[in-house]
Design a protein around this motif. Structure first.
Motif, PDB file in Angstrom:
ATOM      1  N   PRO A  54      20.246  18.129  24.981  1.00 22.57           N
ATOM      2  CA  PRO A  54      19.114  17.508  24.266  1.00 22.57           C
ATOM      3  C   PRO A  54      19.519  16.884  22.935  1.00 22.57           C
ATOM      4  O   PRO A  54      18.957  15.860  22.539  1.00 22.57           O
ATOM      5  CB  PRO A  54      18.143  18.682  24.066  1.00 22.57           C
ATOM      6  CG  PRO A  54      18.460  19.629  25.173  1.00 22.57           C
ATOM      7  CD  PRO A  54      19.944  19.527  25.363  1.00 22.57           C
ATOM      8  N   LEU A  55      20.484  17.474  22.245  1.00 22.14           N
ATOM      9  CA  LEU A  55      20.945  16.886  20.985  1.00 22.14           C
ATOM     10  C   LEU A  55      21.792  15.646  21.241  1.00 22.14           C
ATOM     11  O   LEU A  55      21.730  14.675  20.482  1.00 22.14           O
ATOM     12  CB  LEU A  55      21.754  17.912  20.188  1.00 22.14           C
ATOM     13  CG  LEU A  55      21.060  19.240  19.862  1.00 22.14           C
ATOM     14  CD1 LEU A  55      21.924  20.073  18.931  1.00 22.14           C
ATOM     15  CD2 LEU A  55      19.697  19.010  19.250  1.00 22.14           C
ATOM     16  N   LEU A  56      22.592  15.667  22.300  1.00 22.96           N
ATOM     17  CA  LEU A  56      23.405  14.501  22.634  1.00 22.96           C
ATOM     18  C   LEU A  56      22.538  13.329  23.083  1.00 22.96           C
ATOM     19  O   LEU A  56      22.903  12.169  22.888  1.00 22.96           O
ATOM     20  CB  LEU A  56      24.402  14.865  23.731  1.00 22.96           C
ATOM     21  CG  LEU A  56      25.547  15.790  23.311  1.00 22.96           C
ATOM     22  CD1 LEU A  56      26.230  16.386  24.534  1.00 22.96           C
ATOM     23  CD2 LEU A  56      26.556  15.045  22.457  1.00 22.96           C
ATOM     24  N   ARG A  57      21.400  13.616  23.688  1.00 25.15           N
ATOM     25  CA  ARG A  57      20.486  12.553  24.109  1.00 25.15           C
ATOM     26  C   ARG A  57      19.722  11.949  22.939  1.00 25.15           C
ATOM     27  O   ARG A  57      19.220  10.835  23.039  1.00 25.15           O
ATOM     28  CB  ARG A  57      19.473  13.104  25.109  1.00 25.15           C
ATOM     29  CG  ARG A  57      20.018  13.431  26.480  1.00 25.15           C
ATOM     30  CD  ARG A  57      18.891  13.997  27.326  1.00 25.15           C
ATOM     31  NE  ARG A  57      19.326  14.327  28.677  1.00 25.15           N
ATOM     32  CZ  ARG A  57      18.555  14.919  29.578  1.00 25.15           C
ATOM     33  NH1 ARG A  57      17.317  15.242  29.255  1.00 25.15           N
ATOM     34  NH2 ARG A  57      19.010  15.184  30.781  1.00 25.15           N
ATOM     35  N   ASP A  58      19.603  12.687  21.853  1.00 28.59           N
ATOM     36  CA  ASP A  58      18.784  12.250  20.723  1.00 28.59           C
ATOM     37  C   ASP A  58      19.466  11.080  20.019  1.00 28.59           C
ATOM     38  O   ASP A  58      20.507  11.253  19.375  1.00 28.59           O
ATOM     39  CB  ASP A  58      18.603  13.422  19.755  1.00 28.59           C
ATOM     40  CG  ASP A  58      17.606  13.113  18.651  1.00 28.59           C
ATOM     41  OD1 ASP A  58      17.265  11.922  18.478  1.00 28.59           O
ATOM     42  OD2 ASP A  58      17.170  14.044  17.960  1.00 28.59           O
ATOM     43  N   PRO A  59      18.923   9.864  20.103  1.00 27.12           N
ATOM     44  CA  PRO A  59      19.588   8.724  19.463  1.00 27.12           C
ATOM     45  C   PRO A  59      19.582   8.805  17.945  1.00 27.12           C
ATOM     46  O   PRO A  59      20.376   8.143  17.282  1.00 27.12           O
ATOM     47  CB  PRO A  59      18.780   7.521  19.967  1.00 27.12           C
ATOM     48  CG  PRO A  59      17.442   8.076  20.309  1.00 27.12           C
ATOM     49  CD  PRO A  59      17.674   9.478  20.783  1.00 27.12           C
ATOM     50  N   GLY A  60      18.697   9.620  17.377  1.00 27.46           N
ATOM     51  CA  GLY A  60      18.664   9.753  15.928  1.00 27.46           C
ATOM     52  C   GLY A  60      19.768  10.624  15.373  1.00 27.46           C
ATOM     53  O   GLY A  60      20.075  10.548  14.181  1.00 27.46           O
ATOM     54  N   LEU A  61      20.384  11.464  16.215  1.00 31.05           N
ATOM     55  CA  LEU A  61      21.439  12.359  15.737  1.00 31.05           C
ATOM     56  C   LEU A  61      22.824  11.726  15.810  1.00 31.05           C
ATOM     57  O   LEU A  61      23.689  12.025  14.998  1.00 31.05           O
ATOM     58  CB  LEU A  61      21.440  13.659  16.545  1.00 31.05           C
ATOM     59  CG  LEU A  61      20.497  14.766  16.091  1.00 31.05           C
ATOM     60  CD1 LEU A  61      20.708  16.023  16.917  1.00 31.05           C
ATOM     61  CD2 LEU A  61      20.684  15.084  14.615  1.00 31.05           C
ATOM     62  N   ASN A  62      23.058  10.894  16.824  1.00 32.27           N
ATOM     63  CA  ASN A  62      24.386  10.295  16.995  1.00 32.27           C
ATOM     64  C   ASN A  62      25.453  11.393  16.998  1.00 32.27           C
ATOM     65  O   ASN A  62      26.388  11.399  16.198  1.00 32.27           O
ATOM     66  CB  ASN A  62      24.657   9.280  15.887  1.00 32.27           C
ATOM     67  CG  ASN A  62      25.860   8.402  16.193  1.00 32.27           C
ATOM     68  OD1 ASN A  62      26.287   8.286  17.339  1.00 32.27           O
ATOM     69  ND2 ASN A  62      26.419   7.790  15.168  1.00 32.27           N
ATOM     70  N   LEU A  63      25.307  12.332  17.920  1.00 35.06           N
ATOM     71  CA  LEU A  63      26.140  13.534  17.958  1.00 35.06           C
ATOM     72  C   LEU A  63      27.335  13.352  18.881  1.00 35.06           C
ATOM     73  O   LEU A  63      27.222  12.763  19.954  1.00 35.06           O
ATOM     74  CB  LEU A  63      25.300  14.726  18.435  1.00 35.06           C
ATOM     75  CG  LEU A  63      26.040  16.057  18.620  1.00 35.06           C
ATOM     76  CD1 LEU A  63      26.569  16.574  17.288  1.00 35.06           C
ATOM     77  CD2 LEU A  63      25.126  17.091  19.273  1.00 35.06           C
ATOM     78  N   LYS A  64      28.476  13.877  18.445  1.00 29.96           N
ATOM     79  CA  LYS A  64      29.668  13.983  19.269  1.00 29.96           C
ATOM     80  C   LYS A  64      30.155  15.427  19.242  1.00 29.96           C
ATOM     81  O   LYS A  64      29.875  16.161  18.286  1.00 29.96           O
ATOM     82  CB  LYS A  64      30.774  13.050  18.775  1.00 29.96           C
ATOM     83  CG  LYS A  64      30.474  11.570  18.974  1.00 29.96           C
ATOM     84  CD  LYS A  64      31.645  10.707  18.529  1.00 29.96           C
ATOM     85  CE  LYS A  64      31.381   9.231  18.794  1.00 29.96           C
ATOM     86  NZ  LYS A  64      32.533   8.387  18.376  1.00 29.96           N
ATOM     87  N   VAL A  65      30.895  15.812  20.277  1.00 30.39           N
ATOM     88  CA  VAL A  65      31.366  17.188  20.407  1.00 30.39           C
ATOM     89  C   VAL A  65      32.878  17.187  20.554  1.00 30.39           C
ATOM     90  O   VAL A  65      33.430  16.455  21.385  1.00 30.39           O
ATOM     91  CB  VAL A  65      30.716  17.892  21.619  1.00 30.39           C
ATOM     92  CG1 VAL A  65      31.286  19.298  21.788  1.00 30.39           C
ATOM     93  CG2 VAL A  65      29.202  17.951  21.453  1.00 30.39           C
ATOM     94  N   VAL A  66      33.538  17.994  19.743  1.00 31.76           N
ATOM     95  CA  VAL A  66      34.973  18.256  19.874  1.00 31.76           C
ATOM     96  C   VAL A  66      35.114  19.696  20.348  1.00 31.76           C
ATOM     97  O   VAL A  66      34.712  20.623  19.637  1.00 31.76           O
ATOM     98  CB  VAL A  66      35.716  18.058  18.542  1.00 31.76           C
ATOM     99  CG1 VAL A  66      37.193  18.406  18.704  1.00 31.76           C
ATOM    100  CG2 VAL A  66      35.554  16.633  18.037  1.00 31.76           C
TER     101      VAL A  66
END
Length: 486
Positions: free
Chosen positions: A262-274
Motif C-alpha cells: 500500500p505504501l509503494l502504491r501511494d504516489p504521494g510517498l514515492n517509496l523505494k525499498v532496499v
C-alpha cells in the motif's frame, strides 16, 4: 363519446411513437460516436489514467503485457509509430514523481549489517535518516508477536515518512523525563532510539555547539553528541525533516515485504525499498554473540509460530507465554537463549523466502522500486555497491563517502566489545567468521532451516563451496577496484 375516446387514444399513441422515434434519431449518432469520445477523454485526462494504474498491481501488470504485445506487433508489421498514451501507466507516474521527495525504506533483519548500510545514508548530506524507530512500538506492545504488529509498523512508517513524528507519543515510555520537554508533555529528540548518533540531531542547526558540520562525513561520537547537543522539541526535528529531499528509515522488525505494497502504491510517498540479506550462517553466529540483547525480540518473532504448531507447546514448556503461577520446565539460560535464537532465525529465513518470491513475481514497476543487496557484496566491493545504492536512491556520489565506506570495511579486527556499536571492521573476517565459530551441528541446522532462501541468494552449502563464490544468477561480476578490493 366512444368515438372521441377512440380518437384521443389514437392521438396519444401517435404522439408517443413520434417522441420515441425522435429519441432514437438523437441517440444513435451519440452511441456510434461514444468510442471516439472516450478516446478523446483519455487524451484530456492522462493523469487520471496514470493514477488508476499505480493503485493496482493487476492494472500495472496488464499494462506491461499490453505494451509488450504492442512492441511485438510493431516489430512484425514494421510500424514505428508510438501509441497515443503509454500502456505502462505506473511507469508514467514514476517519471512524474521522480522529481519529488524520495523515501527509502531499508528492509533488513537483526545482525545482517544493516547498521553499516544505514550509516552510509546517515552520512550523506542530502538524507534525513532515522535508525529503527519501530523499536519503540515493539517495546511498548511487548509481548505481541511480530506478525500481529506488521500493520501497526506500516502505519507508523507512513506517518514518519511524512515527517509526522506525533505517532511516537503513542509508544514513548511515560516515565522518561529526558524524552519530554520541561513542564510540557511534548516529546524531544531524546525520545528517538539511538538519537545520539543521528547526524541531523547532532549537527547545526539543531545543535549549534556540535563539533562537526552536517556535510562533514564521519561517525558521530554518541557521548560527544549527548554532551554538546541538548534535546530539542520534536517539532523542530519535523521541520528539519521537511527540508531534506530524501528521507531514509532503517528497521529490522518488518518481516513481510508485501505489507509495504500500500505504501509503494501511494504516489504521494514515492517509496523505494532496499532489502539487505546476509549469509544465514553468519547471521546466526552474530546473533549468538549478542544473544542477551536479542533474546526478547527473538521471542516476539518466535511467537508468530505459536498458532497451532509445535512451537506453541515448546514455548509453554520453556515458560514463555505460560500463565502466571503455572508450572513450566526451564532450560539453563544459555541453551534456552540459543533455542529461541535458532527458532527465530528459522522464521526469518521463511520470511526471506516469501520476500524473494514476492519480488521475483512482482510487476516491473514494483521491481524498479526494489533493490536487493547482499552484505557480502557490500563489504567486499564497498565503493561499487555504494555507487549502485546512490543511483537507485537518486543521490549524488561523494568522494568523502566513498572513502568512508572503504575505511569502515578495512578495520583492524572483526570482534568488538560493544556488538551493537558501529565501528570499522575487517570485512573478510566478518564474512568468514562463522566457519571457525559455529559447530558442524549448528551449521547443519541453519542450512536445513534456510536452504530455500540460501539457494535463491546464491549462498552455497558447506559441502558445495569452492575457493571463491560464484556470481549471482543473472548478474555479472563487478570489476575489481583499483586498490584490489573486490
Amino acid at each position: 363519446m366512444k368515438g372521441r375516446r377512440r380518437r384521443r387514444r389514437e392521438y396519444c399513441k401517435f404522439a408517443l411513437l413520434l417522441v420515441l422515434y425522435t429519441l432514437v434519431l438523437l441517440l444513435v449518432p451519440s452511441v456510434l460516436d461514444g468510442g471516439r469520445d472516450g478516446d478523446k477523454g483519455a487524451e484530456h485526462c492522462p493523469g487520471l489514467q496514470r493514477s488508476l494504474g499505480v493503485w493496482s498491481l493487476e492494472a500495472a501488470a496488464a499494462g506491461e503485457r499490453e505494451q509488450g504485445a504492442e512492441a511485438r506487433a510493431a516489430e512484425e508489421g514494421g510500424a514505428n509509430q508510438s501509441p497515443r498514451f503509454p500502456s505502462n501507466l505506473s511507469g508514467a507516474v514514476g517519471e512524474a514523481v521522480s522529481r519529488e521527495k524520495q523515501h527509502i525504506y531499508v528492509h533488513a533483519t537483526w545482525r545482517t549489517g544493516s547498521s553499516f548500510l544505514g550509516e552510509l545514508f546517515n552520512q550523506h548530506p542530502d538524507v534525513f535518516y532515522l535508525y529503527e524507530p519501530m523499536w519503540h512500538l515493539w517495546q511498548a506492545l511487548y509481548p505481541g508477536d511480530a506478525e500481529s504488529l506488521q500493520g501497526a509498523l506500516r502505519d507508523m512508517l507512513r506517518s514518519l515518512f511524512r515527517c509526522d513524528f506525533s505517532v511516537l507519543r503513542l509508544y514513548a515510555p511515560p516515565g522518561d523525563p529526558a524524552a519530554r520537554a520541561p513542564d510540557t508533555a511534548n516529546l524531544t529528540t531524546a525520545a528517538l532510539f539511538r538519537w545520539r548518533t543521528n547526524k541531523v540531531i547532532c549537527s547545526p542547526p539543531l545543535c549549534p555547539g556540535a563539533p562537526r558540520a552536517r556535510a562533514e562525513v564521519g561517525l558521530v561520537e554518541d557521548t560527544a553528541c549527548e554532551r554538546s547537543c541538548p534535546p530539542v522539541a520534536i517539532r523542530a526535528l519535523e521541520a528539519e525533516c521537511r527540508k531534506y529531499p530524501v528521507v531514509v528509515i532503517k528497521d529490522v522488525r518488518l518481516l513481510d515485504l508485501g505489507v509495504l505494497v500500500p505504501l509503494l502504491r501511494d504516489p504521494g510517498l514515492n517509496l523505494k525499498v532496499v532489502q539487505l540479506f546476509r549469509d544465514p550462517r553468519a547471521v546466526h553466529n552474530s546473533r549468538l554473540k549478542s544473544r542477551q540483547g536479542l533474546l526478547r525480540e527473538s521471542i516476539q518473532v518466535l511467537r508468530t509460530r505459536q498458532r497451532g504448531d509445535r512451537f506453541h507447546r515448546v514455548l509453554l514448556a520453556h515458560g514463555v507465554g505460560a500463565r502466571p503461577g503455572g508450572q513450566s520446565r526451564a532450560l539453563p539460560a544459555a541453551p534456552r537463549a540459543d533455542f529461541f535464537l535458532t527458532g527465530a532465525l528459522e522464521v526469518i529465513c521463511e520470511a526471506w523466502l516469501r520476500d524473494l518470491l514476492f519480488a521475483r513475481g512482482a510487476p516491473a514497476w514494483l521491481r524498479r522500486r526494489y533493490l536487493r543487496l547482499r552484505y557480502e557484496d557490500l563489504v567486499r566491493q564497498p565503493r561499487a555497491q555504494l555507487r549502485r545504492l546512490l543511483r537507485f536512491s537518486g543521490l549524488r556520489a561523494l568522494a568523502a563517502l566513498d572513502a568512508f565506506a572503504l575505511n569502515m570495511t578495512r578495520g583492524a579486527a572483526y570482534g568488538a566489545d560493544r556488538p551493537f556499536h558501529l565501528s570499522a571492521r575487517d570485512a573478510r573476517e566478518a564474512v568468514h567468521a562463522w566457519r571457525e565459530r559455529l559447530s558442524r551441528e549448528q551449521v547443519r541446522q541453519v542450512e536445513a532451516a534456510c536452504a530455500p532462501a540460501m539457494r535463491l541468494l546464491a549462498y552455497p552449502r558447506s559441502g558445495e563451496e569452492g575457493d571463491a563464490e560464484q556470481p549471482r544468477e543473472g548478474e555479472t561480476p563487478l570489476e575489481m577496484d583499483a586498490d584490489g578490493a573486490t
